[in-house]
Design a protein around this motif. Structure first.
Motif, PDB file in Angstrom:
ATOM      1  N   THR A 486       0.857  -1.190   0.000  1.00  0.00           N
ATOM      2  CA  THR A 486       0.000   0.000   0.000  1.00  0.00           C
ATOM      3  C   THR A 486       0.890   1.235   0.000  1.00  0.00           C
ATOM      4  O   THR A 486       1.280   1.744   1.062  1.00  0.00           O
ATOM      5  N   THR A 490      -4.419   5.791  -1.887  1.00  0.00           N
ATOM      6  CA  THR A 490      -5.223   5.583  -3.099  1.00  0.00           C
ATOM      7  C   THR A 490      -4.780   4.380  -3.915  1.00  0.00           C
ATOM      8  O   THR A 490      -5.329   4.147  -4.992  1.00  0.00           O
ATOM      9  N   ASP A 492      -3.456   0.088  -3.771  1.00  0.00           N
ATOM     10  CA  ASP A 492      -3.123  -1.180  -3.127  1.00  0.00           C
ATOM     11  C   ASP A 492      -2.732  -2.165  -4.223  1.00  0.00           C
ATOM     12  O   ASP A 492      -3.356  -2.201  -5.290  1.00  0.00           O
ATOM     13  N   ASP A 550      -5.298  -2.157  -7.352  1.00  0.00           N
ATOM     14  CA  ASP A 550      -6.489  -1.476  -6.836  1.00  0.00           C
ATOM     15  C   ASP A 550      -6.196   0.020  -6.720  1.00  0.00           C
ATOM     16  O   ASP A 550      -5.417   0.447  -5.873  1.00  0.00           O
ATOM     17  N   HIS A 552      -8.062   3.716  -6.069  1.00  0.00           N
ATOM     18  CA  HIS A 552      -9.314   4.149  -5.456  1.00  0.00           C
ATOM     19  C   HIS A 552      -9.137   5.508  -4.783  1.00  0.00           C
ATOM     20  O   HIS A 552      -8.012   5.945  -4.492  1.00  0.00           O
ATOM     21  N   ASP A 555     -11.587   7.737   0.233  1.00  0.00           N
ATOM     22  CA  ASP A 555     -12.828   7.343   0.901  1.00  0.00           C
ATOM     23  C   ASP A 555     -13.586   6.261   0.138  1.00  0.00           C
ATOM     24  O   ASP A 555     -14.735   5.972   0.437  1.00  0.00           O
ATOM     25  N   ARG A 556     -12.954   5.668  -0.878  1.00  0.00           N
ATOM     26  CA  ARG A 556     -13.545   4.608  -1.697  1.00  0.00           C
ATOM     27  C   ARG A 556     -14.790   5.067  -2.449  1.00  0.00           C
ATOM     28  O   ARG A 556     -15.622   4.249  -2.841  1.00  0.00           O
ATOM     29  N   SER A 557     -14.923   6.351  -2.674  1.00  0.00           N
ATOM     30  CA  SER A 557     -16.068   6.836  -3.456  1.00  0.00           C
ATOM     31  C   SER A 557     -15.950   6.402  -4.915  1.00  0.00           C
ATOM     32  O   SER A 557     -16.950   6.311  -5.618  1.00  0.00           O
ATOM     33  N   TRP A 558     -14.740   6.192  -5.386  1.00  0.00           N
ATOM     34  CA  TRP A 558     -14.525   5.567  -6.691  1.00  0.00           C
ATOM     35  C   TRP A 558     -13.396   4.560  -6.563  1.00  0.00           C
ATOM     36  O   TRP A 558     -12.526   4.679  -5.695  1.00  0.00           O
ATOM     37  N   GLU A 559     -13.415   3.517  -7.387  1.00  0.00           N
ATOM     38  CA  GLU A 559     -12.361   2.515  -7.357  1.00  0.00           C
ATOM     39  C   GLU A 559     -12.318   1.763  -8.676  1.00  0.00           C
ATOM     40  O   GLU A 559     -13.319   1.662  -9.396  1.00  0.00           O
ATOM     41  N   ARG A 561     -10.307  -1.929 -10.158  1.00  0.00           N
ATOM     42  CA  ARG A 561      -9.463  -3.070  -9.852  1.00  0.00           C
ATOM     43  C   ARG A 561      -9.198  -3.882 -11.104  1.00  0.00           C
ATOM     44  O   ARG A 561     -10.095  -4.078 -11.925  1.00  0.00           O
ATOM     45  N   LYS A 628     -21.358   1.364 -12.065  1.00  0.00           N
ATOM     46  CA  LYS A 628     -20.550   0.203 -11.690  1.00  0.00           C
ATOM     47  C   LYS A 628     -20.275  -0.635 -12.934  1.00  0.00           C
ATOM     48  O   LYS A 628     -21.131  -0.744 -13.813  1.00  0.00           O
TER      49      LYS A 628
END
Length: 764
Positions: A486, A490, A492, A550, A552, A555-559, A561, A628
């Motif tokens: 990490t 933003t 991983d 990953d 993102h 705040d994981r509002s977008w991601e 993978r 999504k």
């Protein structure tokens, strides 16, 4: 299907239409998250948890279908509540599937009772997927990954609350197939004691496809609606043998004292019927009884867990209403009335019975070595017993039963150790090793025929099988090395390597008959072929490398993978076409027809990539809009023959527009699947055309009430799911002769046409 130019505009209109009701309920509040105070079974990292379970439950009674939005997961078609999950092209027994910590096994030679069929979707609290590389602590004897399903954990009253009484009830209806059912759950608890019950029933008639699909099903001149029972015909768009009727019940007891939890769950399934569109027989009874005892406790040094479970299964197959029941010797066509019994050369159905007993024990511990180091160690044992026999039902059989697997035994003993280290805020690693000893055996067998004259080589094949040593012992090693990096808030990156081993199942090793009728009863692939076991099979050994990138928002509002993967399997259990007359592989392949194959070890490779992501689009007076996406690609090849592996899902994608406002949660989903033309020539696998489907979903949640509604396959599209198998849902299914009542090779099982559904759940 609309034209490519018109489709986007029409999609926009339909999405807008599905969102019209939102304005009336902007002030409503969503259901709160449920807090569970009982401890749960610990899990290793690197798992993806399935989201949106309430929405998915409303659309299907098949628990495996809850996995359809998980990256890398596809589903083999089967009965209405028993599809088989596949991860990166590896399915069924190649996966380790745990239900409340139990390793359940499909006893049926057609795998009509897989592990997830014993839970109704309403009984599932969580499902985790370990795609491709699974830590050794979440199961061995598998090469494709692990799936861990959990029912509701015990909940206790808060300190000073006295007692807790709560429950939930739900009903649903789906228009296609007249599917209906309900579920009920209730809990009484104090601070130390929990008593809970959950039950569900699910029923459906045959479903309809999006149009007539039977033009090539029978030979010329035969009505498309022909089936085997008197006066029983099916419309040209009705998919025969897709009805089901099942009931699932679970009673739970739990005691909590300090940091210790004792839990007992008693499960019962009664399935009077689950008809099968891609098999020659139907499930006409399945009864499962299970006991699951568990202890979990927190110690000064970490956590300790112990489990003991036992499962009894009684399973019965014969012909359902859509398949021919009476068979007259020398007269494969249906004459319109029952024939005169065994003395007249008549078979009254073809009953097939299976019983199994499955006992297991697990002890494992999480040991805190330091603040950064965690050691997981454990031991597992499983004792499995199976009898698979077919009572005589007609002339040429009496008085003997056909012993398909006699006194089958499969025992597993395992030890594992796994070391998880948090080296820094950026780096975490996990490394584990697992040893399994798998011991298998089976008794001598015989067919319906035990004296001359021989029929279907039953005497020859049983004598050859009985002359061999049936005892087999495999010493299997697994190893997994995983790491997570990490670099910042933003990004991983997860990557790793796994060596996994799976021993053959009892039917792969011990089914023995080359007779076509007997071989047709050993098939969990749904391809219409028959299969013969092989005593000399070696365990499958898979080496997998994989990585997940990953990106993102903090705040994981977008991601977004991306997971590329590569697997090479030695001693892969594939199959070769078999000539019963010479008892050897066929010199030339039979093509364009159903055939008989024998399991053999070969080598295979599978590779591909999973892409998934989500992003916000807008936030205004109409609510929050988001997008999504999901894309999966898998390629599978037999490295010995150059042939394609069977049932590999072609390139497929989903794109979903979501909208939330207050208690409303709506979505428009576009499902896109490309043509399947990389098929298994050895198995005469059918190609399927590409297609696109539109699904509309909506829900509204109040404090104690939730309503789901939607339309699946909005345009009533006729399509064939690539993993749906061969259509054998009606007619004379137990012969391959080219006569008017025998389903001919070349028709895949079609998917469901338009279905409007609604579901209501209330908490009390």
């Amino acid at each position: 299907m609309p034209s490519p130019v018109f489709a986007p505009r029409l999609l926009s209109v339909l999405i807008a239409a599905s969102l019209l009701p939102v304005g009336a309920s902007a002030a409503e509040t969503a259901l709160p998250a449920v807090e569970v105070s009982g401890t749960r079974e610990g899990a290793a990292p690197f798992a993806a948890e399935v989201e949106s379970l309430p929405t998915l439950r409303a659309t299907s009674s098949d628990t495996a279908s809850l996995l359809r939005d998980a990256p890398g997961v596809s589903l083999y078609g089967g009965g209405g509540v028993s599809s088989l999950p596949a991860i990166h092209g590896l399915a069924d027994d190649r996966l380790r599937i745990k239900v409340d910590g139990m390793d359940l096994i499909a006893a049926c030679p057609n795998h009509m009772n897989p592990a997830l069929s014993y839970l109704d979707p309403s009984q599932v609290e969580s499902i985790k997927v370990y795609a491709g590389i699974a830590p050794v602590s979440v199961g061995g004897d598998s090469i494709g990954g692990s799936i861990v399903a959990q029912s509701t954990a015990p909940e206790f009253a808060a300190p000073g609350q006295g007692s807790l009484v709560k429950g939930e009830a739900g009903v649903y209806y789906r228009s296609n197939g007249n599917a209906r059912g309900g579920n009920l759950a209730a809990t009484y608890a104090t601070e130390q004691f929990n008593l809970s019950y959950s039950g569900a029933i699910a029923r459906s008639d045959n479903y309809d496809a999006g149009g007539n699909f039977k033009d090539r099903l029978f030979v010329a001149g035969t009505p498309a609606g022909f089936t085997g029972h008197p006066g029983h015909t099916l419309p040209a768009d009705e998919v025969g043998s897709t009805a089901y009727d099942t009931r699932n019940h679970t009673l739970g007891l739990a005691f909590r004292g300090g940091s210790h939890l004792f839990e007992a769950k008693f499960g019962y399934q009664d399935m009077p019927e689950q008809l099968w569109p891609n098999q020659r027989m139907d499930l006409l009874a399945n009864e499962q009884k299970r006991v699951n005892l568990r202890y979990a406790g927190d110690r000064d040094w970490g956590k300790l867990e112990a489990r003991v479970y036992h499962e009894d299964v009684d399973h019965f197959m014969d012909f359902g209403a859509d398949k021919k029941y009476w068979y007259q010797a020398g007269t494969p066509t249906y004459a319109g009335a029952p024939c005169g019994g065994p003395s007249a050369g008549c078979a009254t159905g073809m009953p097939m019975a299976t019983t199994s007993k499955n006992t297991g024990a697990v002890v494992k511990a999480d040991i805190d070595l330091t603040q950064q180091d965690l050691l997981r160690v454990g031991a597992e044992y499983q004792r499995y017993r199976l009898d698979d026999w077919w009572p005589a039902s007609g002339a040429g059989m009496w008085p003997n039963a056909f012993l398909n697997v006699n006194d089958g035994e499969r025992d597993r003993a395992a030890l594992f150790a796994e070391w998880e280290t948090q080296h820094s805020a950026q780096w975490m690693t996990l490394a584990g090793v697992r040893f399994e000893r798998v011991s298998m055996d089976a008794g001598d067998v015989h067919g319906y025929k035990t004296v001359a004259p021989d029929s279907g080589n039953q005497l020859r094949d049983s004598a050859a099988f009985n002359a061999q040593d049936h005892s087999k012992t495999d010493n299997n090693w697994d190893m997994t090395v995983l790491a997570r990096y990490t670099p910042d808030a933003t990004r991983d990156i997860e990557f790793g390597f796994a060596h996994k081993t799976r021993s053959p199942n009892l039917h792969e090793r011990y089914t023995w008959s080359t007779w076509q009728m007997a071989a047709l009863m050993v098939n969990w692939a749904g391809d219409g072929n028959g299969y013969i076991g092989n005593l000399n099979l070696e365990p499958e050994k898979a080496n997998t490398v994989s990585a997940t990138f990953d990106w993102h928002a903090a705040d994981r509002s977008w991601e977004f993978r991306a997971t590329p993967y590569y697997t090479y399997v030695t001693d892969y259990v594939d199959a070769v076409q078999w000539d019963a007359a010479t008892n050897a592989p066929r010199a030339a392949l039979q093509t364009g027809q159903y055939t008989v194959l024998k399991f053999v070890n070969q080598s295979a490779r599978l590779y591909g990539v999973d892409l998934s992501g989500r992003m916000p689009l807008a936030k205004n007076g109409m609510g929050e809009f988001g997008l999504k996406g999901l894309l999966n690609y898998t390629r599978g090849e037999n490295r010995d023959t150059g042939d394609g592996l069977y049932n590999i899902m072609p390139l497929n994608a989903k794109l979903t527009l979501t909208q939330k406002r207050g208690g409303w949660n709506n979505a428009a989903e576009l499902v896109m699947v490309s043509r399947k033309d990389d098929v298994s020539a050895m198995r005469n696998e059918m190609e399927t055309p590409g297609y696109a489907l539109l699904n509309l979903r909506g829900s509204h949640a109040w404090k104690k009430l939730r309503v789901d509604f939607g339309v699946e396959n909005v345009f009533d599209r006729l399509y064939y799911h690539p993993l749906g198998g061969a259509y054998l849902g009606q007619g004379t299914t137990m012969t391959s002769q080219a006569v008017a009542t025998v389903p001919q090779w070349g028709t895949p099982v079609p998917g469901m046409g338009r279905s409007i559904y609604t579901a209501l759940n209330v908490q009390f």
